[in-house]
Motif scaffolding. Structure first.
Motif, PDB file in Angstrom:
ATOM      1  N   GLY A  19      44.164  57.517  47.570  1.00  0.00           N
ATOM      2  CA  GLY A  19      45.074  58.677  47.563  1.00  0.00           C
ATOM      3  C   GLY A  19      45.651  58.861  46.175  1.00  0.00           C
ATOM      4  N   PRO A  20      46.313  60.013  45.944  1.00  0.00           N
ATOM      5  CA  PRO A  20      46.796  60.288  44.588  1.00  0.00           C
ATOM      6  C   PRO A  20      47.830  59.264  44.128  1.00  0.00           C
ATOM      7  N   GLU A  21      47.653  58.782  42.927  1.00  0.00           N
ATOM      8  CA  GLU A  21      48.633  57.864  42.347  1.00  0.00           C
ATOM      9  C   GLU A  21      49.389  58.642  41.274  1.00  0.00           C
ATOM     10  N   ILE A  22      50.664  58.882  41.532  1.00  0.00           N
ATOM     11  CA  ILE A  22      51.467  59.743  40.671  1.00  0.00           C
ATOM     12  C   ILE A  22      52.235  58.924  39.628  1.00  0.00           C
ATOM     13  N   SER A  23      52.811  57.810  40.069  1.00  0.00           N
ATOM     14  CA  SER A  23      53.612  56.999  39.140  1.00  0.00           C
ATOM     15  C   SER A  23      52.743  56.526  37.974  1.00  0.00           C
ATOM     16  N   VAL A  24      53.321  56.571  36.782  1.00  0.00           N
ATOM     17  CA  VAL A  24      52.572  56.114  35.601  1.00  0.00           C
ATOM     18  C   VAL A  24      52.149  54.652  35.782  1.00  0.00           C
ATOM     19  N   ALA A  25      53.034  53.855  36.348  1.00  0.00           N
ATOM     20  CA  ALA A  25      52.687  52.446  36.582  1.00  0.00           C
ATOM     21  C   ALA A  25      51.737  52.364  37.773  1.00  0.00           C
ATOM     22  N   SER A  26      50.576  51.829  37.538  1.00  0.00           N
ATOM     23  CA  SER A  26      49.545  51.788  38.571  1.00  0.00           C
ATOM     24  C   SER A  26      49.821  50.637  39.540  1.00  0.00           C
ATOM     25  N   THR A  27      49.794  50.930  40.831  1.00  0.00           N
ATOM     26  CA  THR A  27      50.033  49.886  41.840  1.00  0.00           C
ATOM     27  C   THR A  27      48.923  49.884  42.876  1.00  0.00           C
ATOM     28  N   LYS A  28      48.888  50.973  43.676  1.00  0.00           N
ATOM     29  CA  LYS A  28      47.907  50.962  44.769  1.00  0.00           C
ATOM     30  C   LYS A  28      46.477  51.062  44.238  1.00  0.00           C
ATOM     31  N   ALA A  29      46.301  51.624  43.058  1.00  0.00           N
ATOM     32  CA  ALA A  29      44.944  51.666  42.504  1.00  0.00           C
ATOM     33  C   ALA A  29      44.454  50.243  42.254  1.00  0.00           C
ATOM     34  N   PHE A  30      45.350  49.372  41.721  1.00  0.00           N
ATOM     35  CA  PHE A  30      44.945  47.988  41.432  1.00  0.00           C
ATOM     36  C   PHE A  30      44.474  47.290  42.701  1.00  0.00           C
ATOM     37  N   THR A  31      45.270  47.379  43.771  1.00  0.00           N
ATOM     38  CA  THR A  31      44.917  46.611  44.973  1.00  0.00           C
ATOM     39  C   THR A  31      43.661  47.190  45.634  1.00  0.00           C
ATOM     40  N   SER A  32      43.467  48.509  45.499  1.00  0.00           N
ATOM     41  CA  SER A  32      42.218  49.085  46.024  1.00  0.00           C
ATOM     42  C   SER A  32      41.032  48.689  45.147  1.00  0.00           C
ATOM     43  N   GLN A  33      41.249  48.645  43.840  1.00  0.00           N
ATOM     44  CA  GLN A  33      40.163  48.222  42.933  1.00  0.00           C
ATOM     45  C   GLN A  33      39.733  46.796  43.256  1.00  0.00           C
ATOM     46  N   VAL A  34      40.737  45.917  43.447  1.00  0.00           N
ATOM     47  CA  VAL A  34      40.402  44.521  43.776  1.00  0.00           C
ATOM     48  C   VAL A  34      39.642  44.476  45.103  1.00  0.00           C
ATOM     49  N   SER A  35      40.072  45.292  46.058  1.00  0.00           N
ATOM     50  CA  SER A  35      39.396  45.289  47.370  1.00  0.00           C
ATOM     51  C   SER A  35      37.932  45.685  47.223  1.00  0.00           C
ATOM     52  N   VAL A  36      37.659  46.703  46.396  1.00  0.00           N
ATOM     53  CA  VAL A  36      36.265  47.118  46.192  1.00  0.00           C
ATOM     54  C   VAL A  36      35.489  46.012  45.477  1.00  0.00           C
ATOM     55  N   LEU A  37      36.109  45.399  44.486  1.00  0.00           N
ATOM     56  CA  LEU A  37      35.400  44.355  43.729  1.00  0.00           C
ATOM     57  C   LEU A  37      35.062  43.163  44.617  1.00  0.00           C
ATOM     58  N   LEU A  38      35.953  42.846  45.568  1.00  0.00           N
ATOM     59  CA  LEU A  38      35.648  41.749  46.496  1.00  0.00           C
ATOM     60  C   LEU A  38      34.467  42.135  47.384  1.00  0.00           C
ATOM     61  N   MET A  39      34.428  43.409  47.792  1.00  0.00           N
ATOM     62  CA  MET A  39      33.276  43.853  48.598  1.00  0.00           C
ATOM     63  C   MET A  39      31.988  43.808  47.768  1.00  0.00           C
ATOM     64  N   MET A  40      32.098  44.143  46.490  1.00  0.00           N
ATOM     65  CA  MET A  40      30.908  44.058  45.626  1.00  0.00           C
ATOM     66  C   MET A  40      30.443  42.615  45.521  1.00  0.00           C
ATOM     67  N   ALA A  41      31.409  41.698  45.358  1.00  0.00           N
ATOM     68  CA  ALA A  41      31.049  40.275  45.259  1.00  0.00           C
ATOM     69  C   ALA A  41      30.313  39.845  46.523  1.00  0.00           C
ATOM     70  N   LEU A  42      30.817  40.318  47.674  1.00  0.00           N
ATOM     71  CA  LEU A  42      30.175  39.986  48.952  1.00  0.00           C
ATOM     72  C   LEU A  42      28.745  40.536  48.989  1.00  0.00           C
ATOM     73  N   LYS A  43      28.596  41.795  48.574  1.00  0.00           N
ATOM     74  CA  LYS A  43      27.264  42.427  48.626  1.00  0.00           C
ATOM     75  C   LYS A  43      26.275  41.690  47.710  1.00  0.00           C
ATOM     76  N   PHE A  44      26.714  41.378  46.499  1.00  0.00           N
ATOM     77  CA  PHE A  44      25.825  40.681  45.568  1.00  0.00           C
ATOM     78  C   PHE A  44      25.512  39.273  46.095  1.00  0.00           C
ATOM     79  N   ALA A  45      26.538  38.645  46.700  1.00  0.00           N
ATOM     80  CA  ALA A  45      26.342  37.287  47.210  1.00  0.00           C
ATOM     81  C   ALA A  45      25.330  37.285  48.349  1.00  0.00           C
ATOM     82  N   ARG A  46      25.443  38.296  49.237  1.00  0.00           N
ATOM     83  CA  ARG A  46      24.531  38.340  50.394  1.00  0.00           C
ATOM     84  C   ARG A  46      23.086  38.606  49.972  1.00  0.00           C
ATOM     85  N   SER A  47      22.928  39.294  48.821  1.00  0.00           N
ATOM     86  CA  SER A  47      21.556  39.562  48.367  1.00  0.00           C
ATOM     87  C   SER A  47      20.969  38.324  47.704  1.00  0.00           C
TER      88      SER A  47
END
Ligand code: AGP
Length: 610
Positions: free
Chosen positions: A396-424
């Motif tokens: 969703g839109p992140e308005i505050s200059v200080a990034s918060t929810k983008a970080f935790t969503s980015q980490v969540s995607v990166l963990l899923m990427m780690a899982l995908k690469f690991a499973r392959s």
């Protein structure tokens, strides 16, 4: 960073322009201005400071209210200080042309000299006024032709909106490097540098590509490229609500966005984890099983918070998948001529999708023949489009200059990427299923930290008076220390540095004393004992230590002076609740100090210049 709004249609332009500028305030700016058509001339009004200063200047019953076409801008100073003269719009010639511009004209000095020799007088120090006069010098009754020719002479980046007194109701807009979106209304078009300025009016949008130029009159839109004739560009639907861009009852956007994280992470994870196969789907990565198996290295690029998230990705991808991973400051990537192989995957992380340094790294990686993917929040943004493959955060839109929810969503995607690469490669289906359960638990872990908001506000009261702070962590908690320090310094103006816990005694420990507290990530898991040893070293130098500890860990709680507890979980997922605890800590420290939390001084939400 600078913001553009422009309007052509059947209703008064001024309210649309001013409400659009207000919507763009979150981006960071230091002056604002508007230009609207009047029967006699283009009227330009500008003010240093906030949009409210501009509104005051215009007064209540101003004579510009009936105009139905205009352009507006919020400026974040690059060439020349934040003054009224340097604010946009800038006039070309004798007010024949008015123009607003985001980006940088790199050959502005040469062009200024040429135009001065031709008799033009400059009222500002900006590169934008150069462009306005250049357009005027080429104008022979056809604005789009003059702008096209001018932009071919220009080196650098631009998103512009221009109008000519002789062509009432017509706007010419163009982009190279700075986003421009056209909001398509019934009898009107609203142009902006950011969709948040148009969603109040319409959800139908066209995002211009680099080197596109559009002529707009009312609802008529003709898009061309700077080198060729008309082109057609896809209309997309803006899928976030107007409400999502409002504060929703919270005192600041930052707090609202911190509290949105359980939901944002659920949205990030939704439909992307397959519990039967113990795998992550992430079809947007568009990697064939062969490409996955052949993956030689994952190179992660980003800036600021996005780079810190990338570091978590580096650790997780090596940890779970055994694939070589490296994170790199995006600004450095194209200047140091890195080695990139065709079997490398370059992952560009960006909340805005418009960060100039990250975009430059993407282009360098494409030129070097790598597989390039974007991990981006803003749909339709330049990085999302240029990478062509990737994963949207859906935070969703992140308005505050200080990034918060983008970080935790980015980490969540990166963990899923780690899982995908690991499973392959080497991870079993059972281990994949276990990892999915751990990832799916993250939103609940975050909620447990949010439930401690009042207690964290109390802890913050004890950390208001320092001028300097160190954040320390090791392993997965090292990126959390970096992100915690970044958050504190940007919103509270307290000097803060993130260090590897072991690195502290290689220099920074010299700065420790009673007035310099240390915030230590002492989560239970491998490395905790060593970090508690580092805590003791800090306390021996009179530093007060606030520990982020695992709930129920009596040893850690007894060691530190103050603590915030996060729920027990594996360290790779503890990254997320621990970061949320530090977001709340920074927020409350800044709030108690009375800082401008959503728009910290000198900062811009989206850094679109190098
Ligand atoms: C984060 O709080 C900062 N404001 C900043 O570091 C930001 O993360 C950085 O500019 C990168 O932005 P992006 O994610 O939009 O590319």
């Amino acid at each position: 960073m600078c913001g553009i709004v422009a309007y052509t249609g059947s209703r008064p332009a001024l309210p649309v322009l001013l409400s659009g500028l207000k919507r763009l305030e979150y981006r960071g700016y230091d002056s604002a201005g508007i230009a609207v058509e009047t029967p006699d001339a283009i009227a330009i009004r500008k003010a240093k400071g906030k949009v409210s200063e501009l509104v005051n200047l215009l007064g209540e019953n101003n004579s510009l209210e009936s105009s139905t076409c205009g352009i507006a801008h919020t400026r974040w100073a690059t060439h020349g200080p934040p003054t009224t003269e340097n604010a946009h719009p800038h006039a070309g010639g004798k007010n024949n042309i008015a123009l607003v511009h985001n980006g940088i004209i790199e050959n502005h000095r040469a062009l200024r000299a040429k135009l001065t020799a031709a008799g033009y007088t400059f009222l500002s120090e900006t590169d934008t006024e150069v462009l306005a006069h250049l357009v005027d010098s080429l104008y022979q009754g056809n604005l789009v032709e003059a702008v096209t020719t001018a932009l071919k002479e220009v080196e650098g980046t631009f998103g512009i909106a221009a109008m000519a007194h002789a062509e009432p109701g017509t706007l010419v807009v163009a982009r190279r490097g700075s986003p421009i979106v056209l909001g398509l209304g019934e009898k009107e078009t609203i142009v902006a540098s950011d969709a948040s300025a148009i969603i109040k009016h319409t959800r139908q949008a066209i995002y211009l590509d680099d080197n596109d130029i559009a002529i707009i009159k009312g609802s008529e839109v003709d898009i061309r490229t700077l080198d060729a004739g008309s082109v057609s560009r896809q209309t997309s639907e803006i899928d976030w609500s107007s409400d999502a861009a409002e504060k929703g009852g919270y005192e600041h956007y930052m707090l609202k966005e911190i509290f949105e994280q359980p939901e944002a992470i659920c949205n990030t994870l939704r439909g992307r984890l397959d519990s039967n196969r113990g795998n992550a789907l992430l079809s947007g990565l568009n990697l064939s099983p062969r490409e996955l198996a052949d993956l030689h290295r994952v190179l992660i690029v980003g800036c600021g918070t996005s780079m810190n998230a990338g570091l978590v990705g580096e650790y997780a991808i090596e940890d779970f998948a055994g694939v070589l991973a490296e994170v790199e400051q995006a600004a450095e990537f194209r200047y140091r001529n890195p080695i990139v192989n065709p079997s490398d995957l370059v992952v560009a992380i960006s909340q805005s999708g418009e960060t100039a340094d990250t975009l430059a790294a993407v282009r360098e990686a494409i030129d070097k023949g790598a597989l390039v993917s974007g991990l981006v929040n803003t749909v339709g943004s330049t990085i999302a489009r240029e990478t062509g493959r990737g994963v949207y955060l859906h935070a969703g839109p992140e308005i505050s200059v200080a990034s918060t929810k983008a970080f935790t969503s980015q980490v969540s995607v990166l963990l899923m990427m780690a899982l995908k690469f690991a499973r392959s490669r080497r991870m079993s289906r059972e281990s994949g299923c276990q990892m999915i359960r751990e990832i799916e638990a993250i939103p609940g872990l975050v909620q447990q930290v949010l439930d401690q908001n009042d207690a964290i506000a109390k802890v913050a009261e004890r950390y208001l008076d320092q001028t300097s702070t160190f954040f320390i962590g090791r392993g997965y908690m090292y990126p959390v220390a970096l992100e915690g320090a970044l958050k504190l310094k940007e919103i509270s103006y307290i000097h803060a540095e993130g260090y590897h816990a072991a690195e502290l005694k290689h220099g920074p420990i010299a700065l420790l004393e009673e007035t310099v507290p240390v915030i230590a990530l002492c989560n239970d898991g491998p490395g905790k004992d060593k970090t508690l040893g580092n805590v003791a070293e800090c306390q021996a130098r009179d530093s007060r230590v606030l520990g982020i500890v695992t709930e129920g860990d009596t040893e850690a709680i007894a060691t530190v002076d103050d603590h915030i507890a996060v729920p027990a979980c594996p360290l790779y997922t503890a990254v997320v609740p621990s970061t949320v605890a530090l977001q709340l800590l920074s927020y409350h420290i800044a709030r108690l100090k009375g800082c401008a939390i959503d728009q910290p001084r000198n900062l811009a939400k989206s850094v679109t210049v190098e």
